[in-house]
Design an enzyme around this catalytic site. Sequence first.
Site, PDB file in Angstrom:
ATOM      1  N   PHE A 158       0.716  -1.682   0.151  1.00 30.51           N
ATOM      2  CA  PHE A 158       0.114   0.062   0.248  1.00 30.51           C
ATOM      3  C   PHE A 158       0.844   1.212   0.094  1.00 30.51           C
ATOM      4  O   PHE A 158       0.722   2.505  -0.219  1.00 30.51           O
ATOM      5  CB  PHE A 158      -0.506   0.204   1.859  1.00 30.51           C
ATOM      6  CG  PHE A 158       0.141   0.230   2.160  1.00 30.51           C
ATOM      7  CD1 PHE A 158      -0.202   2.118   2.582  1.00 30.51           C
ATOM      8  CD2 PHE A 158       0.592  -0.872   3.465  1.00 30.51           C
ATOM      9  CE1 PHE A 158       0.855   1.910   3.739  1.00 30.51           C
ATOM     10  CE2 PHE A 158       0.826  -0.381   4.468  1.00 30.51           C
ATOM     11  CZ  PHE A 158       1.143   1.297   5.050  1.00 30.51           C
TER      12      PHE A 158
ATOM     13  N   GLU B 209      10.820  -7.729  -2.360  1.00 24.79           N
ATOM     14  CA  GLU B 209      12.071  -6.614  -1.434  1.00 24.79           C
ATOM     15  C   GLU B 209      11.213  -6.721  -0.126  1.00 24.79           C
ATOM     16  O   GLU B 209       9.454  -6.283  -0.405  1.00 24.79           O
ATOM     17  CB  GLU B 209      11.687  -5.389  -2.298  1.00 24.79           C
ATOM     18  CG  GLU B 209      11.765  -5.377  -3.946  1.00 24.79           C
ATOM     19  CD  GLU B 209      13.499  -5.473  -3.761  1.00 24.79           C
ATOM     20  OE1 GLU B 209      13.697  -4.723  -2.374  1.00 24.79           O
ATOM     21  OE2 GLU B 209      14.460  -5.272  -4.356  1.00 24.79           O
ATOM     22  N   LEU B 210      11.340  -6.537   1.193  1.00 24.62           N
ATOM     23  CA  LEU B 210      10.786  -6.657   2.566  1.00 24.62           C
ATOM     24  C   LEU B 210      10.905  -5.729   3.058  1.00 24.62           C
ATOM     25  O   LEU B 210      11.351  -4.458   3.101  1.00 24.62           O
ATOM     26  CB  LEU B 210      11.360  -8.439   2.642  1.00 24.62           C
ATOM     27  CG  LEU B 210      11.254  -9.393   1.516  1.00 24.62           C
ATOM     28  CD1 LEU B 210      10.971 -10.631   2.122  1.00 24.62           C
ATOM     29  CD2 LEU B 210       9.414  -9.676   1.247  1.00 24.62           C
TER      30      LEU B 210
ATOM     31  N   CYS C  54       9.667   1.553   3.328  1.00 26.41           N
ATOM     32  CA  CYS C  54      10.434   0.851   3.521  1.00 26.41           C
ATOM     33  C   CYS C  54      12.373   1.242   3.864  1.00 26.41           C
ATOM     34  O   CYS C  54      12.880   0.498   4.784  1.00 26.41           O
ATOM     35  CB  CYS C  54      10.432  -0.531   2.699  1.00 26.41           C
ATOM     36  SG  CYS C  54      11.012  -0.092   0.508  1.00 26.41           S
TER      37      CYS C  54
ATOM     38  N   GLY D  91      14.119   6.973  -0.013  1.00 26.05           N
ATOM     39  CA  GLY D  91      14.875   7.061  -1.999  1.00 26.05           C
ATOM     40  C   GLY D  91      15.694   6.233  -2.053  1.00 26.05           C
ATOM     41  O   GLY D  91      16.641   6.712  -1.383  1.00 26.05           O
TER      42      GLY D  91
END
Length: 535
Positions: A188, A290-291, A324, A484
Amino acid sequence: MAKAAPRTVQKSKTAPPQPKRTDPKAAPSHADLLHEIGLKGKLLPGCSDGKAWRGSGPKRDVRSPIDGSLLATVREADGKDYDHAVGALAAAFPKWRDVPAPRRGELVRQWGERLRAKKEPLGRLVSLETGKSLPEGLGEVQEMIDICDYAVGLSRTLGGKTLPSERTNHRLMEQWHPLGIVGVISAFNFPVAVYAWNTALALVCGDVVLWKPSEKTPLTAIAVQTMLMDLAKEHGHPGITGLVVGNGPTIGQRMTADQRIPLVSATGSTRMGKAVAQAVSARLGRTILELGGNNAIIVTPSADLDLALRAVLFGAIGTAGQRCTTTRRLLLHKDVAKPFTQRLLAAYAQVKVGDPFATGVQMGPLIDEAAVQGFVKAVAEARRQGGKVLCGGEALPDLGPCYVQPTLVQAPKKAFPLAHEETFAPILYLFEYGTLQEAIGLQNEVRQGLSSAIFTTDMREAETFLGATGSDCGIANVNLGTSGAEIGGAFGGEKDTGGGRESGSDAWKQYMRRQTNTINYGKDLPLAQGIEFEL
Protein backbone atom coordinates in the site's frame (compact mmCIF):
# COMPACT_ATOMS: atom_id res chain seq x y z
CA MET A 1 -17.09 14.52 8.61
CA ALA A 2 -15.52 17.70 9.99
CA LYS A 3 -11.76 17.70 10.51
CA ALA A 4 -9.80 19.43 13.24
CA ALA A 5 -6.96 21.73 12.30
CA PRO A 6 -3.55 20.13 11.80
CA ARG A 7 -1.38 19.91 14.91
CA THR A 8 2.28 20.19 15.78
CA VAL A 9 3.96 17.48 17.80
CA GLN A 10 4.34 19.47 21.01
CA LYS A 11 1.98 22.07 22.41
CA SER A 12 3.38 25.55 23.08
CA LYS A 13 2.05 28.81 24.44
CA THR A 14 2.41 30.39 21.03
CA ALA A 15 0.55 28.29 18.52
CA PRO A 16 2.11 28.05 15.05
CA PRO A 17 0.12 29.33 12.08
CA GLN A 18 -2.62 26.88 11.18
CA PRO A 19 -2.16 25.25 7.75
CA LYS A 20 -4.85 26.17 5.30
CA ARG A 21 -6.69 23.60 3.26
CA THR A 22 -5.96 23.69 -0.45
CA ASP A 23 -8.53 25.87 -2.22
CA PRO A 24 -11.49 23.51 -2.74
CA LYS A 25 -12.21 25.19 -6.07
CA ALA A 26 -8.76 24.13 -7.26
CA ALA A 27 -9.14 20.57 -5.93
CA PRO A 28 -11.66 18.33 -7.73
CA SER A 29 -14.22 16.36 -5.77
CA HIS A 30 -13.53 12.68 -5.18
CA ALA A 31 -16.02 11.71 -7.88
CA ASP A 32 -14.59 14.18 -10.39
CA LEU A 33 -11.05 13.02 -9.65
CA LEU A 34 -11.93 9.36 -10.15
CA HIS A 35 -13.71 10.18 -13.39
CA GLU A 36 -10.75 12.21 -14.64
CA ILE A 37 -8.38 9.32 -14.05
CA GLY A 38 -10.68 6.87 -15.84
CA LEU A 39 -12.65 5.33 -12.96
CA LYS A 40 -16.35 5.57 -13.68
CA GLY A 41 -19.14 4.44 -11.40
CA LYS A 42 -19.40 3.78 -7.68
CA LEU A 43 -18.86 0.01 -8.05
CA LEU A 44 -15.61 -0.82 -9.85
CA PRO A 45 -14.62 -4.29 -11.14
CA GLY A 46 -11.40 -5.55 -9.62
CA CYS A 47 -10.20 -7.97 -12.29
CA SER A 48 -8.84 -7.27 -15.75
CA ASP A 49 -7.52 -9.75 -18.28
CA GLY A 50 -6.08 -6.91 -20.34
CA LYS A 51 -9.08 -6.91 -22.68
CA ALA A 52 -12.11 -6.41 -20.44
CA TRP A 53 -13.11 -5.95 -16.80
CA ARG A 54 -14.86 -8.39 -14.53
CA GLY A 55 -15.18 -9.19 -10.85
CA SER A 56 -17.16 -11.88 -9.12
CA GLY A 57 -15.76 -11.76 -5.61
CA PRO A 58 -16.85 -9.85 -2.50
CA LYS A 59 -17.29 -6.08 -2.40
CA ARG A 60 -14.68 -3.93 -0.70
CA ASP A 61 -15.29 -0.34 0.33
CA VAL A 62 -12.24 1.88 -0.23
CA ARG A 63 -11.94 4.77 2.22
CA SER A 64 -9.38 7.53 2.47
CA PRO A 65 -7.30 7.43 5.66
CA ILE A 66 -7.33 11.25 5.56
CA ASP A 67 -10.94 11.65 6.66
CA GLY A 68 -12.56 8.24 6.33
CA SER A 69 -14.59 9.25 3.31
CA LEU A 70 -15.82 6.52 0.98
CA LEU A 71 -13.99 6.80 -2.34
CA ALA A 72 -15.50 3.85 -4.18
CA THR A 73 -16.45 0.20 -3.83
CA VAL A 74 -14.50 -2.51 -5.63
CA ARG A 75 -15.80 -5.92 -6.63
CA GLU A 76 -12.79 -8.14 -5.97
CA ALA A 77 -11.63 -11.05 -8.08
CA ASP A 78 -12.49 -14.60 -7.10
CA GLY A 79 -10.72 -17.82 -8.07
CA LYS A 80 -12.41 -18.08 -11.47
CA ASP A 81 -11.55 -14.47 -12.26
CA TYR A 82 -7.94 -15.18 -11.38
CA ASP A 83 -7.73 -18.24 -13.62
CA HIS A 84 -9.32 -16.32 -16.47
CA ALA A 85 -6.78 -13.49 -16.15
CA VAL A 86 -3.79 -15.84 -16.05
CA GLY A 87 -5.10 -17.76 -19.04
CA ALA A 88 -5.44 -14.57 -21.05
CA LEU A 89 -1.89 -13.52 -20.19
CA ALA A 90 -0.53 -16.93 -21.13
CA ALA A 91 -2.27 -16.63 -24.50
CA ALA A 92 -0.88 -13.12 -25.11
CA PHE A 93 2.72 -13.93 -24.21
CA PRO A 94 3.83 -15.82 -27.36
CA LYS A 95 2.87 -12.92 -29.61
CA TRP A 96 4.36 -10.26 -27.32
CA ARG A 97 7.73 -12.00 -26.95
CA ASP A 98 8.15 -11.98 -30.73
CA VAL A 99 7.80 -8.20 -30.93
CA PRO A 100 11.26 -6.60 -31.36
CA ALA A 101 12.48 -5.09 -28.10
CA PRO A 102 12.69 -1.50 -29.44
CA ARG A 103 9.03 -1.72 -30.45
CA ARG A 104 8.16 -3.00 -27.00
CA GLY A 105 10.07 0.00 -25.72
CA GLU A 106 7.93 2.31 -27.84
CA LEU A 107 4.82 1.11 -26.02
CA VAL A 108 6.51 1.80 -22.69
CA ARG A 109 7.58 5.24 -23.95
CA GLN A 110 3.98 6.06 -24.70
CA TRP A 111 2.97 4.79 -21.26
CA GLY A 112 5.38 7.33 -19.81
CA GLU A 113 3.83 10.09 -21.92
CA ARG A 114 0.33 9.21 -20.71
CA LEU A 115 1.60 9.24 -17.13
CA ARG A 116 3.00 12.72 -17.74
CA ALA A 117 -0.40 13.86 -19.00
CA LYS A 118 -2.16 12.39 -15.95
CA LYS A 119 0.52 13.09 -13.34
CA GLU A 120 -1.52 15.58 -11.32
CA PRO A 121 -4.79 13.60 -11.00
CA LEU A 122 -3.01 10.26 -10.52
CA GLY A 123 -0.68 11.78 -7.92
CA ARG A 124 -3.67 13.28 -6.16
CA LEU A 125 -5.38 9.88 -6.15
CA VAL A 126 -2.23 8.28 -4.66
CA SER A 127 -2.33 10.86 -1.86
CA LEU A 128 -6.06 10.47 -1.33
CA GLU A 129 -5.88 6.68 -1.13
CA THR A 130 -2.71 6.38 0.98
CA GLY A 131 -2.69 9.58 3.04
CA LYS A 132 0.61 10.75 1.57
CA SER A 133 1.26 14.44 1.07
CA LEU A 134 0.48 15.68 -2.42
CA PRO A 135 4.18 16.26 -3.25
CA GLU A 136 4.84 12.63 -2.29
CA GLY A 137 1.94 11.44 -4.42
CA LEU A 138 3.17 13.43 -7.40
CA GLY A 139 6.70 12.21 -6.73
CA GLU A 140 5.55 8.62 -6.89
CA VAL A 141 4.04 9.15 -10.33
CA GLN A 142 7.28 10.83 -11.38
CA GLU A 143 9.10 7.63 -10.40
CA MET A 144 6.83 5.77 -12.80
CA ILE A 145 7.70 8.22 -15.56
CA ASP A 146 11.40 7.91 -14.80
CA ILE A 147 11.42 4.12 -14.97
CA CYS A 148 9.56 4.27 -18.29
CA ASP A 149 12.30 6.54 -19.64
CA TYR A 150 14.93 4.14 -18.33
CA ALA A 151 13.19 1.11 -19.82
CA VAL A 152 12.94 2.75 -23.25
CA GLY A 153 16.72 3.05 -23.35
CA LEU A 154 17.06 -0.49 -22.05
CA SER A 155 14.93 -1.79 -24.92
CA ARG A 156 17.77 -0.88 -27.32
CA THR A 157 20.61 -2.19 -25.16
CA LEU A 158 19.40 -5.62 -24.00
CA GLY A 159 22.18 -8.00 -24.87
CA GLY A 160 24.46 -10.79 -23.78
CA LYS A 161 28.20 -11.30 -23.84
CA THR A 162 30.49 -12.80 -26.44
CA LEU A 163 33.04 -14.88 -24.54
CA PRO A 164 36.40 -16.36 -25.60
CA SER A 165 36.04 -19.97 -26.68
CA GLU A 166 38.80 -22.48 -25.94
CA ARG A 167 38.09 -24.23 -29.26
CA THR A 168 39.25 -23.10 -32.67
CA ASN A 169 36.62 -21.70 -35.03
CA HIS A 170 33.99 -21.53 -32.31
CA ARG A 171 32.03 -18.61 -30.89
CA LEU A 172 30.78 -18.70 -27.30
CA MET A 173 28.07 -16.25 -26.30
CA GLU A 174 25.10 -15.58 -24.04
CA GLN A 175 21.56 -14.59 -24.97
CA TRP A 176 18.64 -13.36 -22.87
CA HIS A 177 15.09 -14.40 -23.76
CA PRO A 178 11.65 -13.42 -22.40
CA LEU A 179 10.63 -15.39 -19.35
CA GLY A 180 6.83 -15.48 -19.41
CA ILE A 181 4.24 -14.21 -16.93
CA VAL A 182 5.65 -12.02 -14.17
CA GLY A 183 3.52 -11.80 -11.05
CA VAL A 184 3.78 -8.52 -9.13
CA ILE A 185 2.52 -8.26 -5.55
CA SER A 186 2.73 -4.65 -4.36
CA ALA A 187 2.20 -2.93 -1.01
CA PHE A 188 0.00 0.00 0.00
CA ASN A 189 2.78 2.46 0.78
CA PHE A 190 3.92 2.76 -2.84
CA PRO A 191 0.78 1.64 -4.64
CA VAL A 192 1.98 2.35 -8.20
CA ALA A 193 5.73 3.12 -8.30
CA VAL A 194 6.93 -0.36 -7.36
CA TYR A 195 4.57 -1.88 -9.91
CA ALA A 196 6.05 0.37 -12.58
CA TRP A 197 9.61 -0.55 -11.57
CA ASN A 198 8.74 -4.16 -12.34
CA THR A 199 6.37 -3.72 -15.25
CA ALA A 200 8.33 -1.25 -17.39
CA LEU A 201 11.33 -3.59 -17.32
CA ALA A 202 9.29 -6.77 -17.73
CA LEU A 203 7.47 -5.40 -20.77
CA VAL A 204 10.61 -4.37 -22.65
CA CYS A 205 12.09 -7.76 -21.77
CA GLY A 206 9.15 -9.40 -23.58
CA ASP A 207 7.21 -10.58 -20.54
CA VAL A 208 3.56 -10.10 -19.63
CA VAL A 209 2.54 -8.98 -16.13
CA LEU A 210 -0.14 -9.98 -13.62
CA TRP A 211 -0.59 -7.47 -10.79
CA LYS A 212 -1.99 -8.10 -7.33
CA PRO A 213 -2.06 -4.70 -5.62
CA SER A 214 -2.64 -4.18 -1.93
CA GLU A 215 -6.33 -4.53 -1.19
CA LYS A 216 -5.92 -1.31 0.84
CA THR A 217 -5.11 0.74 -2.26
CA PRO A 218 -6.89 -0.79 -5.28
CA LEU A 219 -8.09 2.42 -6.96
CA THR A 220 -4.70 3.62 -8.15
CA ALA A 221 -4.07 0.11 -9.48
CA ILE A 222 -7.34 0.07 -11.42
CA ALA A 223 -6.51 3.50 -12.85
CA VAL A 224 -3.04 2.43 -14.02
CA GLN A 225 -4.32 -0.85 -15.46
CA THR A 226 -7.01 1.05 -17.37
CA MET A 227 -4.33 3.26 -18.90
CA LEU A 228 -2.11 0.32 -19.86
CA MET A 229 -4.98 -1.77 -21.16
CA ASP A 230 -6.12 1.00 -23.52
CA LEU A 231 -2.57 1.59 -24.72
CA ALA A 232 -1.88 -2.11 -25.38
CA LYS A 233 -5.11 -2.41 -27.37
CA GLU A 234 -4.05 0.53 -29.55
CA HIS A 235 -0.77 -1.25 -30.26
CA GLY A 236 -2.54 -4.46 -31.19
CA HIS A 237 -1.36 -6.37 -28.12
CA PRO A 238 -4.29 -6.64 -25.72
CA GLY A 239 -3.80 -8.86 -22.72
CA ILE A 240 -0.14 -8.13 -21.89
CA THR A 241 -1.05 -6.78 -18.43
CA GLY A 242 -3.66 -8.10 -16.02
CA LEU A 243 -4.99 -7.07 -12.61
CA VAL A 244 -6.50 -9.10 -9.79
CA VAL A 245 -7.68 -7.30 -6.66
CA GLY A 246 -8.17 -9.60 -3.71
CA ASN A 247 -6.81 -10.82 -0.41
CA GLY A 248 -3.88 -13.15 0.20
CA PRO A 249 -5.74 -16.47 0.58
CA THR A 250 -7.88 -15.88 -2.52
CA ILE A 251 -5.35 -14.34 -4.89
CA GLY A 252 -1.87 -14.19 -3.36
CA GLN A 253 -1.62 -17.88 -2.54
CA ARG A 254 -2.91 -18.85 -5.98
CA MET A 255 -0.30 -16.65 -7.62
CA THR A 256 2.63 -18.02 -5.62
CA ALA A 257 1.57 -21.63 -6.26
CA ASP A 258 0.83 -21.14 -9.97
CA GLN A 259 3.24 -23.03 -12.25
CA ARG A 260 2.27 -20.72 -15.11
CA ILE A 261 4.03 -17.81 -13.38
CA PRO A 262 7.81 -18.37 -13.45
CA LEU A 263 8.64 -15.19 -11.51
CA VAL A 264 6.90 -13.52 -8.58
CA SER A 265 8.08 -10.09 -7.45
CA ALA A 266 6.68 -9.34 -3.99
CA THR A 267 6.93 -6.24 -1.83
CA GLY A 268 5.77 -6.36 1.78
CA SER A 269 6.65 -7.59 5.23
CA THR A 270 9.32 -10.16 5.97
CA ARG A 271 6.62 -12.51 7.24
CA MET A 272 4.76 -12.26 3.95
CA GLY A 273 7.98 -12.62 1.97
CA LYS A 274 8.95 -15.83 3.70
CA ALA A 275 5.57 -17.34 2.85
CA VAL A 276 5.93 -16.25 -0.78
CA ALA A 277 9.48 -17.62 -0.98
CA GLN A 278 8.48 -21.01 0.39
CA ALA A 279 5.53 -21.38 -1.97
CA VAL A 280 7.39 -20.28 -5.10
CA SER A 281 10.58 -22.21 -4.35
CA ALA A 282 8.52 -25.37 -3.72
CA ARG A 283 7.71 -25.34 -7.46
CA LEU A 284 11.25 -24.15 -8.35
CA GLY A 285 10.04 -20.73 -9.43
CA ARG A 286 11.89 -17.45 -9.05
CA THR A 287 11.25 -14.58 -6.66
CA ILE A 288 12.26 -10.94 -6.33
CA LEU A 289 11.65 -10.08 -2.68
CA GLU A 290 11.56 -6.50 -1.36
CA LEU A 291 10.74 -6.91 2.31
CA GLY A 292 11.23 -5.16 5.63
CA GLY A 293 13.69 -2.42 6.45
CA ASN A 294 15.13 -1.26 9.79
CA ASN A 295 17.34 1.49 8.54
CA ALA A 296 19.91 3.46 10.51
CA ILE A 297 21.75 6.74 10.07
CA ILE A 298 25.15 7.21 11.71
CA VAL A 299 26.09 10.79 12.62
CA THR A 300 29.82 11.21 13.29
CA PRO A 301 31.68 14.07 15.03
CA SER A 302 32.76 15.53 11.67
CA ALA A 303 29.25 15.49 10.18
CA ASP A 304 27.55 18.49 8.64
CA LEU A 305 24.77 18.63 11.24
CA ASP A 306 22.51 20.87 9.16
CA LEU A 307 22.58 18.33 6.36
CA ALA A 308 22.08 15.42 8.75
CA LEU A 309 19.13 17.09 10.48
CA ARG A 310 17.16 17.51 7.26
CA ALA A 311 17.89 13.92 6.20
CA VAL A 312 16.90 12.44 9.55
CA LEU A 313 13.68 14.43 9.76
CA PHE A 314 12.45 13.49 6.28
CA GLY A 315 13.69 9.92 6.59
CA ALA A 316 11.80 9.41 9.84
CA ILE A 317 8.47 11.13 9.11
CA GLY A 318 8.13 10.92 5.30
CA THR A 319 5.00 8.93 4.36
CA ALA A 320 4.27 8.91 8.13
CA GLY A 321 7.10 6.41 8.66
CA GLN A 322 5.52 3.91 6.27
CA ARG A 323 8.39 3.48 3.81
CA CYS A 324 10.59 0.41 3.69
CA THR A 325 13.48 2.92 3.63
CA THR A 326 12.19 4.96 6.60
CA THR A 327 14.90 5.93 9.10
CA ARG A 328 14.08 3.95 12.25
CA ARG A 329 17.36 4.13 14.18
CA LEU A 330 19.65 7.11 14.71
CA LEU A 331 23.20 6.37 15.89
CA LEU A 332 24.78 9.51 17.34
CA HIS A 333 28.41 9.84 18.37
CA LYS A 334 28.65 10.81 22.04
CA ASP A 335 30.28 14.14 21.15
CA VAL A 336 27.31 15.28 19.04
CA ALA A 337 24.47 13.33 20.68
CA LYS A 338 23.25 16.05 23.05
CA PRO A 339 23.33 19.06 20.69
CA PHE A 340 21.93 17.07 17.77
CA THR A 341 19.12 15.65 19.90
CA GLN A 342 18.16 19.17 21.00
CA ARG A 343 18.07 20.34 17.40
CA LEU A 344 16.02 17.32 16.43
CA LEU A 345 13.51 17.98 19.21
CA ALA A 346 13.14 21.57 18.02
CA ALA A 347 12.57 20.34 14.46
CA TYR A 348 9.97 17.79 15.59
CA ALA A 349 8.14 20.50 17.53
CA GLN A 350 7.52 22.31 14.24
CA VAL A 351 6.21 19.28 12.33
CA LYS A 352 2.60 19.83 11.32
CA VAL A 353 0.40 16.74 11.31
CA GLY A 354 -2.94 16.71 9.56
CA ASP A 355 -4.72 16.65 6.23
CA PRO A 356 -1.91 16.08 3.69
CA PHE A 357 -3.68 18.30 1.17
CA ALA A 358 -3.48 21.27 3.57
CA THR A 359 -0.78 23.84 3.01
CA GLY A 360 2.22 23.40 5.31
CA VAL A 361 1.40 19.89 6.54
CA GLN A 362 4.46 17.61 6.57
CA MET A 363 2.89 14.40 7.85
CA GLY A 364 -0.48 12.85 7.11
CA PRO A 365 -2.23 9.81 8.56
CA LEU A 366 -1.24 6.19 8.84
CA ILE A 367 -2.96 3.87 6.39
CA ASP A 368 -5.64 2.56 8.79
CA GLU A 369 -6.63 2.12 12.41
CA ALA A 370 -4.74 -1.17 12.69
CA ALA A 371 -1.54 0.73 11.93
CA VAL A 372 -2.38 3.20 14.72
CA GLN A 373 -2.85 0.30 17.12
CA GLY A 374 0.58 -1.01 16.09
CA PHE A 375 2.07 2.42 16.80
CA VAL A 376 0.46 2.65 20.26
CA LYS A 377 1.60 -0.87 21.12
CA ALA A 378 5.18 -0.14 20.02
CA VAL A 379 5.39 3.04 22.11
CA ALA A 380 4.11 1.19 25.18
CA GLU A 381 6.62 -1.61 24.60
CA ALA A 382 9.43 0.91 24.17
CA ARG A 383 8.64 2.34 27.59
CA ARG A 384 8.43 -1.14 29.10
CA GLN A 385 11.88 -1.99 27.76
CA GLY A 386 13.40 1.15 29.27
CA GLY A 387 13.13 3.60 26.37
CA LYS A 388 12.40 7.24 27.12
CA VAL A 389 9.85 9.00 24.89
CA LEU A 390 11.40 12.40 24.18
CA CYS A 391 8.47 13.73 22.16
CA GLY A 392 5.29 12.44 20.55
CA GLY A 393 4.13 8.98 21.44
CA GLU A 394 0.40 9.62 21.23
CA ALA A 395 -2.41 9.04 18.77
CA LEU A 396 -4.31 12.13 17.62
CA PRO A 397 -7.98 11.11 17.60
CA ASP A 398 -9.12 14.73 17.36
CA LEU A 399 -7.68 14.78 13.83
CA GLY A 400 -9.18 11.42 12.90
CA PRO A 401 -8.74 7.73 13.66
CA CYS A 402 -5.53 7.32 11.61
CA TYR A 403 -3.34 10.16 12.91
CA VAL A 404 -0.40 9.87 15.33
CA GLN A 405 2.44 12.06 16.55
CA PRO A 406 5.93 11.60 15.09
CA THR A 407 7.90 10.14 17.96
CA LEU A 408 11.47 10.17 19.26
CA VAL A 409 12.55 7.49 21.75
CA GLN A 410 15.88 7.53 23.57
CA ALA A 411 17.09 3.94 23.64
CA PRO A 412 18.27 2.55 26.98
CA LYS A 413 21.88 1.57 27.60
CA LYS A 414 20.80 -2.04 28.09
CA ALA A 415 19.46 -4.38 25.43
CA PHE A 416 16.55 -2.94 23.48
CA PRO A 417 14.92 -5.78 21.49
CA LEU A 418 12.14 -3.56 20.14
CA ALA A 419 14.64 -1.68 17.98
CA HIS A 420 15.31 -4.93 16.11
CA GLU A 421 11.70 -4.96 14.88
CA GLU A 422 10.17 -2.89 12.12
CA THR A 423 7.18 -0.85 13.24
CA PHE A 424 5.54 0.76 10.21
CA ALA A 425 5.03 4.11 11.91
CA PRO A 426 6.95 7.38 12.56
CA ILE A 427 8.99 6.17 15.54
CA LEU A 428 12.73 6.94 15.63
CA TYR A 429 15.02 5.30 18.19
CA LEU A 430 18.11 7.26 19.30
CA PHE A 431 21.36 5.51 20.32
CA GLU A 432 24.76 6.82 21.38
CA TYR A 433 28.06 5.25 20.30
CA GLY A 434 31.76 5.77 20.98
CA THR A 435 33.67 4.38 17.99
CA LEU A 436 32.85 3.92 14.32
CA GLN A 437 33.24 0.16 14.71
CA GLU A 438 30.65 0.23 17.49
CA ALA A 439 28.26 2.24 15.29
CA ILE A 440 28.66 -0.16 12.37
CA GLY A 441 28.03 -3.06 14.76
CA LEU A 442 24.80 -1.44 15.92
CA GLN A 443 23.86 -0.73 12.31
CA ASN A 444 24.37 -4.35 11.25
CA GLU A 445 23.02 -6.24 14.27
CA VAL A 446 19.39 -6.22 13.09
CA ARG A 447 18.00 -8.88 10.76
CA GLN A 448 16.88 -6.41 8.08
CA GLY A 449 19.40 -5.07 5.59
CA LEU A 450 17.83 -2.58 3.21
CA SER A 451 19.14 0.99 3.53
CA SER A 452 21.79 2.73 5.62
CA ALA A 453 23.60 6.05 5.76
CA ILE A 454 26.49 7.84 7.40
CA PHE A 455 27.05 11.56 7.79
CA THR A 456 30.74 12.38 7.87
CA THR A 457 33.33 14.61 6.22
CA ASP A 458 36.09 12.13 7.09
CA MET A 459 37.09 10.16 3.98
CA ARG A 460 38.34 7.23 6.05
CA GLU A 461 35.05 6.93 7.91
CA ALA A 462 33.08 7.10 4.67
CA GLU A 463 35.16 4.49 2.89
CA THR A 464 35.12 2.19 5.92
CA PHE A 465 31.33 2.42 6.01
CA LEU A 466 31.13 1.51 2.30
CA GLY A 467 33.71 -1.27 2.50
CA ALA A 468 33.28 -4.99 3.10
CA THR A 469 33.55 -4.51 6.87
CA GLY A 470 31.04 -1.63 6.85
CA SER A 471 27.31 -1.55 6.22
CA ASP A 472 25.78 -4.90 5.32
CA CYS A 473 22.78 -3.32 3.60
CA GLY A 474 21.89 -3.36 -0.06
CA ILE A 475 21.95 0.46 -0.03
CA ALA A 476 24.68 2.44 1.73
CA ASN A 477 24.75 6.23 1.43
CA VAL A 478 27.19 8.92 2.48
CA ASN A 479 25.84 12.35 3.46
CA LEU A 480 22.27 11.67 2.41
CA GLY A 481 19.51 9.80 4.16
CA THR A 482 18.12 6.29 3.96
CA SER A 483 14.89 7.20 2.20
CA GLY A 484 14.60 7.38 -1.56
CA ALA A 485 16.65 5.93 -4.39
CA GLU A 486 17.61 6.75 -7.96
CA ILE A 487 16.10 4.85 -10.87
CA GLY A 488 19.51 4.04 -12.38
CA GLY A 489 20.70 1.97 -9.42
CA ALA A 490 19.46 -1.45 -8.39
CA PHE A 491 17.10 -1.18 -5.41
CA GLY A 492 16.92 -3.85 -2.73
CA GLY A 493 18.48 -5.30 0.39
CA GLU A 494 20.05 -8.27 2.12
CA LYS A 495 19.19 -10.66 4.96
CA ASP A 496 15.49 -10.49 5.92
CA THR A 497 14.93 -7.78 3.32
CA GLY A 498 14.92 -10.66 0.85
CA GLY A 499 17.89 -10.13 -1.48
CA GLY A 500 15.81 -8.91 -4.43
CA ARG A 501 16.77 -6.08 -6.78
CA GLU A 502 14.46 -3.86 -8.79
CA SER A 503 14.76 -0.81 -11.03
CA GLY A 504 18.15 0.00 -12.60
CA SER A 505 21.62 -1.45 -13.16
CA ASP A 506 21.29 -5.09 -14.31
CA ALA A 507 18.05 -5.82 -12.44
CA TRP A 508 16.47 -6.48 -15.86
CA LYS A 509 18.22 -9.85 -16.02
CA GLN A 510 15.84 -11.26 -13.42
CA TYR A 511 12.95 -10.88 -15.87
CA MET A 512 14.63 -12.96 -18.58
CA ARG A 513 16.06 -16.43 -19.02
CA ARG A 514 19.75 -16.80 -19.81
CA GLN A 515 20.93 -19.04 -22.62
CA THR A 516 24.53 -20.00 -23.39
CA ASN A 517 25.28 -20.63 -27.10
CA THR A 518 28.27 -22.19 -28.85
CA ILE A 519 28.55 -21.88 -32.63
CA ASN A 520 31.00 -24.07 -34.55
CA TYR A 521 31.87 -22.42 -37.89
CA GLY A 522 34.78 -24.76 -38.66
CA LYS A 523 35.09 -28.22 -40.18
CA ASP A 524 36.32 -30.04 -37.07
CA LEU A 525 34.43 -31.17 -34.00
CA PRO A 526 36.75 -30.72 -31.00
CA LEU A 527 35.10 -32.15 -27.90
CA ALA A 528 35.18 -30.65 -24.47
CA GLN A 529 38.13 -31.39 -22.18
CA GLY A 530 40.07 -32.72 -25.16
CA ILE A 531 38.17 -36.01 -25.30
CA GLU A 532 38.85 -38.13 -28.40
CA PHE A 533 35.87 -39.95 -29.84
CA GLU A 534 36.43 -41.67 -33.19
CA LEU A 535 33.86 -43.53 -35.33
